[in-house]
Design a protein around this motif. Structure first.
Motif, PDB file in Angstrom:
ATOM      1  N   PRO A  30       0.801  -1.232   0.000  1.00  0.00           N
ATOM      2  CA  PRO A  30       0.000   0.000   0.000  1.00  0.00           C
ATOM      3  C   PRO A  30       0.829   1.275   0.000  1.00  0.00           C
ATOM      4  O   PRO A  30       0.327   2.345  -0.353  1.00  0.00           O
ATOM      5  N   SER A  31       2.097   1.181   0.380  1.00  0.00           N
ATOM      6  CA  SER A  31       2.947   2.370   0.388  1.00  0.00           C
ATOM      7  C   SER A  31       3.713   2.545  -0.927  1.00  0.00           C
ATOM      8  O   SER A  31       4.501   3.478  -1.075  1.00  0.00           O
ATOM      9  N   ARG A  32       3.468   1.663  -1.862  1.00  0.00           N
ATOM     10  CA  ARG A  32       4.201   1.698  -3.136  1.00  0.00           C
ATOM     11  C   ARG A  32       3.964   3.009  -3.866  1.00  0.00           C
ATOM     12  O   ARG A  32       2.828   3.478  -3.987  1.00  0.00           O
ATOM     13  N   GLN A  33       5.033   3.597  -4.360  1.00  0.00           N
ATOM     14  CA  GLN A  33       4.946   4.825  -5.144  1.00  0.00           C
ATOM     15  C   GLN A  33       4.969   4.469  -6.625  1.00  0.00           C
ATOM     16  O   GLN A  33       5.905   3.821  -7.096  1.00  0.00           O
ATOM     17  N   LEU A  34       3.934   4.865  -7.340  1.00  0.00           N
ATOM     18  CA  LEU A  34       3.826   4.519  -8.747  1.00  0.00           C
ATOM     19  C   LEU A  34       4.565   5.525  -9.624  1.00  0.00           C
ATOM     20  O   LEU A  34       4.571   6.723  -9.344  1.00  0.00           O
ATOM     21  N   ALA A  35       5.178   5.017 -10.690  1.00  0.00           N
ATOM     22  CA  ALA A  35       5.863   5.886 -11.644  1.00  0.00           C
ATOM     23  C   ALA A  35       4.864   6.775 -12.358  1.00  0.00           C
ATOM     24  O   ALA A  35       3.676   6.453 -12.463  1.00  0.00           O
ATOM     25  N   ALA A  36       5.349   7.884 -12.882  1.00  0.00           N
ATOM     26  CA  ALA A  36       4.470   8.846 -13.546  1.00  0.00           C
ATOM     27  C   ALA A  36       3.764   8.240 -14.748  1.00  0.00           C
ATOM     28  O   ALA A  36       2.646   8.632 -15.092  1.00  0.00           O
TER      29      ALA A  36
END
Length: 333
Positions: free
Chosen positions: A219-225
């Protein structure tokens, strides 16, 4: 590898297909060699169905499949190549509309054949319904390519029951490609019964809801643009928190079966009918190996009831696409 039949024209596919989109586009950075290795592993495991779109990476995905098949030394007829067309993009990758006119069909197909280095496409389908072009005209144009030998079977993608009937009246439709998973079950009301009435198979994409119900999502994953999930309502805020809580039952069933949540989710789709072929979107061989494990997993009637009690058909929070993309789905109207 077990096989399944799609449609009534003798199209036989492996029980699992490989969705190749993420190897080129839309899920953030991808490694080309990983993609090729995954395609090789799929072919070695007996997967025949490779799904792509001419707009995935603006042609890159088709060329990736071409290179993978050449490197594997595979005979062309050992693979079923499914191609979507019609979605147009600009140089920045932005979506700029649909074009399913007969002339466009012929143009898109000619370029696809060149990029794939082949003389035919096994299943050719418009990616979305073009509101400006009657489906009869689009299917009629593909039917001409079937007669010419450049297309073997006609498919559709994300269309509703009425469109299915109109298209099928022009030429037999082999399969409908549409999202179907434990948390995307909209097809069960009208679309799936219509497909079964007409003898149209289902190639189900999003069987892990783009990783959401795989058991691997942080849930803390940061998605690429450039990862389109960043615009997907199911991956944002409270929706994400709720949706991740749904897989608790998958973890429990998986523990009982010595399996993984992803395998249980894929096995659930497999259990919905022998006319359904799940497409797994693995980008690395190890993820493919996990997905293949679903073929060895048998869910009992009790298992299925347990899962569906915990995850009813309307359990998911948020639409499966952003509003602008939902507007293009004939299947949601």
């Amino acid at each position: 590898m077990k096989n399944r039949t799609l449609g009534r024209d003798g199209l036989v596919s492996s029980a699992l297909g490989l969705g190749c989109m993420g190897m080129s586009d839309l899920y953030g950075p991808a490694n080309e060699q990983d993609g090729i290795a995954t395609i090789h592993a799929a072919l070695e495991a007996g997967i025949t169905l490779l799904d792509t779109g001419d707009f995935y990476g603006m042609g890159h995905n088709e060329m990736l499949i071409r290179d993978a098949l050449r490197e594997a030394g595979s005979k062309r007829d050992n693979a079923l190549i499914s191609v979507k067309f019609g979605a147009m993009r600009d140089a920045g990758g932005n979506w700029v509309g649909m074009d399913n006119r007969p002339a466009a069909v012929k143009n898109f197909l000619a370029y696809t054949l060149r990029r794939l280095g082949t003389d035919h496409i096994d299943i050719y389908r418009p990616a979305r319904l073009d509101p400006n072009v009657p489906i009869e005209e689009t299917v009629g144009a593909i039917a001409e390519e079937v007669k010419a030998g450049r297309v073997r079977h006609i498919g559709l993608s994300e269309v509703g029951a009425e469109t299915l009937r109109r298209a099928h009246a022009v030429h037999p439709i082999a399969d409908l490609q549409i999202e179907y998973s434990l948390i995307s079950r909209g097809i069960e009301k009208d679309i799936l019964p219509t497909c079964r009435e007409l003898g149209i198979g289902i190639t189900a994409y999003g069987v892990l809801s783009r990783g959401l119900i795989s058991g691997h999502w942080d849930p803390s994953r940061q998605l690429a643009a450039n990862d389109f999930r960043s615009t997907n309502p199911r991956f944002s805020g409270d929706n994400l928190k709720h949706n991740l809580s749904l897989i608790d039952v998958l973890r429990a069933v998986a523990a009982d079966k010595q399996a993984t949540p992803a395998q249980v989710a894929i096995a659930w789709v497999l259990a919905q009918g022998s006319d359904i072929v799940p497409l797994v979107g693995a980008r690395r061989p190890e993820r493919l190996a996990e997905s293949l494990g679903a073929l060895k997993l048998t869910l009992t009637t009790q298992d299925l009831a347990r899962i569906e009690e915990a995850i009813p058909a309307d359990a998911a929070a948020g639409d499966r696409y952003a509003a602008y993309a939902m507007a293009h789905l004939d299947s949601e109207k």
